[in-house]
Design a protein around this motif. Structure first.
Motif, PDB file in Angstrom:
ATOM      1  N   ASP A   1     -33.969 -30.554  31.614  1.00 23.27           N
ATOM      2  CA  ASP A   1     -33.567 -31.958  31.643  1.00 23.27           C
ATOM      3  C   ASP A   1     -32.075 -32.011  31.946  1.00 23.27           C
ATOM      4  OD1 ASP A   1     -31.985 -32.800  28.877  1.00 23.27           O
ATOM      5  OD2 ASP A   1     -33.264 -31.038  28.652  1.00 23.27           O
ATOM      6  N   ARG A   2     -31.677 -33.033  32.660  1.00 19.64           N
ATOM      7  CA  ARG A   2     -30.287 -33.113  33.117  1.00 19.64           C
ATOM      8  C   ARG A   2     -29.303 -33.194  31.945  1.00 19.64           C
ATOM      9  NH1 ARG A   2     -28.098 -34.324  38.142  1.00 19.64           N
ATOM     10  NH2 ARG A   2     -30.138 -35.002  38.920  1.00 19.64           N
ATOM     11  N   GLY A   3     -29.701 -33.876  30.868  1.00 20.17           N
ATOM     12  CA  GLY A   3     -28.805 -34.037  29.741  1.00 20.17           C
ATOM     13  C   GLY A   3     -28.382 -32.715  29.136  1.00 20.17           C
ATOM     14  N   THR A   4     -29.364 -31.830  28.875  1.00 22.51           N
ATOM     15  CA  THR A   4     -29.035 -30.539  28.287  1.00 22.51           C
ATOM     16  C   THR A   4     -28.232 -29.693  29.268  1.00 22.51           C
ATOM     17  OG1 THR A   4     -31.074 -30.634  26.982  1.00 22.51           O
ATOM     18  CG2 THR A   4     -29.951 -28.517  27.098  1.00 22.51           C
ATOM     19  N   TRP A   5     -28.562 -29.766  30.555  1.00 23.64           N
ATOM     20  CA  TRP A   5     -27.826 -28.987  31.557  1.00 23.64           C
ATOM     21  C   TRP A   5     -26.354 -29.390  31.598  1.00 23.64           C
ATOM     22  CZ3 TRP A   5     -27.467 -24.799  34.279  1.00 23.64           C
ATOM     23  CH2 TRP A   5     -26.629 -24.742  35.396  1.00 23.64           C
ATOM     24  N   LEU A   6     -26.082 -30.696  31.543  1.00 22.03           N
ATOM     25  CA  LEU A   6     -24.697 -31.155  31.610  1.00 22.03           C
ATOM     26  C   LEU A   6     -23.883 -30.684  30.405  1.00 22.03           C
ATOM     27  CD1 LEU A   6     -25.124 -34.789  32.989  1.00 22.03           C
ATOM     28  CD2 LEU A   6     -24.138 -32.833  34.180  1.00 22.03           C
ATOM     29  N   SER A   7     -24.559 -30.496  29.275  1.00 26.81           N
ATOM     30  CA  SER A   7     -23.847 -30.046  28.076  1.00 26.81           C
ATOM     31  C   SER A   7     -23.862 -28.526  27.925  1.00 26.81           C
ATOM     32  CB  SER A   7     -24.477 -30.677  26.827  1.00 26.81           C
ATOM     33  OG  SER A   7     -25.821 -30.250  26.662  1.00 26.81           O
ATOM     34  N   PHE A   8     -24.543 -27.825  28.833  1.00 30.42           N
ATOM     35  CA  PHE A   8     -24.718 -26.374  28.734  1.00 30.42           C
ATOM     36  C   PHE A   8     -23.488 -25.649  29.285  1.00 30.42           C
ATOM     37  CE2 PHE A   8     -26.700 -22.388  30.530  1.00 30.42           C
ATOM     38  CZ  PHE A   8     -27.023 -21.817  29.316  1.00 30.42           C
ATOM     39  N   LYS A   9     -22.962 -24.726  28.516  1.00 26.58           N
ATOM     40  CA  LYS A   9     -21.721 -24.043  28.898  1.00 26.58           C
ATOM     41  C   LYS A   9     -21.943 -22.698  29.592  1.00 26.58           C
ATOM     42  CE  LYS A   9     -19.541 -27.358  26.767  1.00 26.58           C
ATOM     43  NZ  LYS A   9     -18.977 -28.466  27.559  1.00 26.58           N
ATOM     44  N   ASN A  10     -23.006 -21.990  29.208  1.00 28.79           N
ATOM     45  CA  ASN A  10     -23.215 -20.618  29.694  1.00 28.79           C
ATOM     46  C   ASN A  10     -24.007 -20.608  31.007  1.00 28.79           C
ATOM     47  OD1 ASN A  10     -23.356 -17.778  29.739  1.00 28.79           O
ATOM     48  ND2 ASN A  10     -25.256 -17.778  28.549  1.00 28.79           N
TER      49      ASN A  10
END
Length: 274
Positions: free
Chosen positions: A196-205
């Motif tokens: 989902d785009r939301g988790t990807w945008l907050s994903f750092k690694n």
């Protein structure tokens, strides 16, 4: 002696208040079982303090896959479920575990993959074709494999592509984990993954991963919220749970959702009542 007497009086007054007004001693909190994307994206960390300040109701979150979140509701172990798999949500209502579903917000799924792109899918707009190319190339693909809303969507896309996937395929890895840990696995493997785009945008690694497929209308990702049926489970906190739902779909709740951004990018788009 005065301190002991004062403490005694305070306890006595609290007890009398509780007898006169039982709600005085009642725990004003609810338990919400929800998908990992709402938690790991940081959305709840942004909006819950606003609701809690306005209502005085504490919200405790259990963040699991949508399938598990609904199962928690089926056992009567949550007051509210907040998930993103509409067919499963409708089934939840049909089975009598809730009486009404409210649409809250949406974002979209995206197909992530290594920049080297061994399946040559980058820039495409058709998720079905992309999945076919990944299978043909036997390129590493990471699946959440956890009966979440994202996992359910992924399986629908494989089915639409005419591909039968299972854990016996050496290129297809099921993690049985939430979105964040699954993305970590994909980053380590340089594999493809639906997110989902939301988790990807907050994903750092992110490593060598990037968005390769987006924009297909079938990647639309709707979120819904439901009160667990208090007629079935009397312990459900109906008033507090409904207050949370009403706030989510109200203008203040919808504005709070829209205001949550990372790097200037909005993660979720409110659409209650539309």
């Amino acid at each position: 002696m005065k301190l002991i007497f004062s403490s005694f009086i305070a306890l006595l007054l609290f007890g009398l208040s509780s007898l006169i007004n039982p709600s005085f001693a009642q725990d004003k909190s609810i338990l919400v079982s929800s998908t990992t994307s709402t938690e790991q994206s940081g959305l709840f960390g942004s909006i819950l303090p606003i609701f809690q300040k306005q209502s005085g109701i504490q919200v405790k979150i259990v963040a699991v896959g949508t399938g598990q979140a609904l199962d928690i509701g089926r056992r009567g172990d949550a007051d509210v479920v907040f998930v993103h798999d509409k067919p499963a949500e409708i089934k939840f209502i049909d089975e009598g575990f809730s009486t009404k579903r409210y649409e809250v917000m949406y974002n979209d799924f995206i197909l992530i993959g290594p920049k080297s792109d061994p399946a040559k899918i980058a820039g495409g707009k058709d998720i079905k074709v992309a999945f076919q190319k990944i299978a043909e190339a036997k390129a590493p693909f990471v699946s959440r494999g956890d009966k979440s809303g994202t996992h359910a969507a992924e399986l629908r896309y494989w089915k639409d592509a005419g591909i039968a996937v299972n854990s016996n395929l050496n290129w297809y890895k099921e993690t049985g984990s939430g979105m964040g840990p699954a993305l970590n696995t994909a980053s380590a493997m340089n594999g493809y993954i639906l997110a989902d785009r939301g988790t990807w945008l907050s994903f750092k690694n992110r490593g060598d991963l990037d968005i390769l497929i987006e924009g297909d209308p079938s990647l639309f990702n709707q979120y819904g919220v439901m009160l667990v049926n208090p007629m079935k489970y009397p312990q459900v906190k109906k008033a507090e749970g409904q207050a949370f739902i009403d706030w989510l779909i109200s203008k203040p709740g919808q504005d709070a959702i829209a205001a949550y951004k990372i790097g200037g990018q909005q993660l979720f788009f409110p659409n209650a009542g539309r």
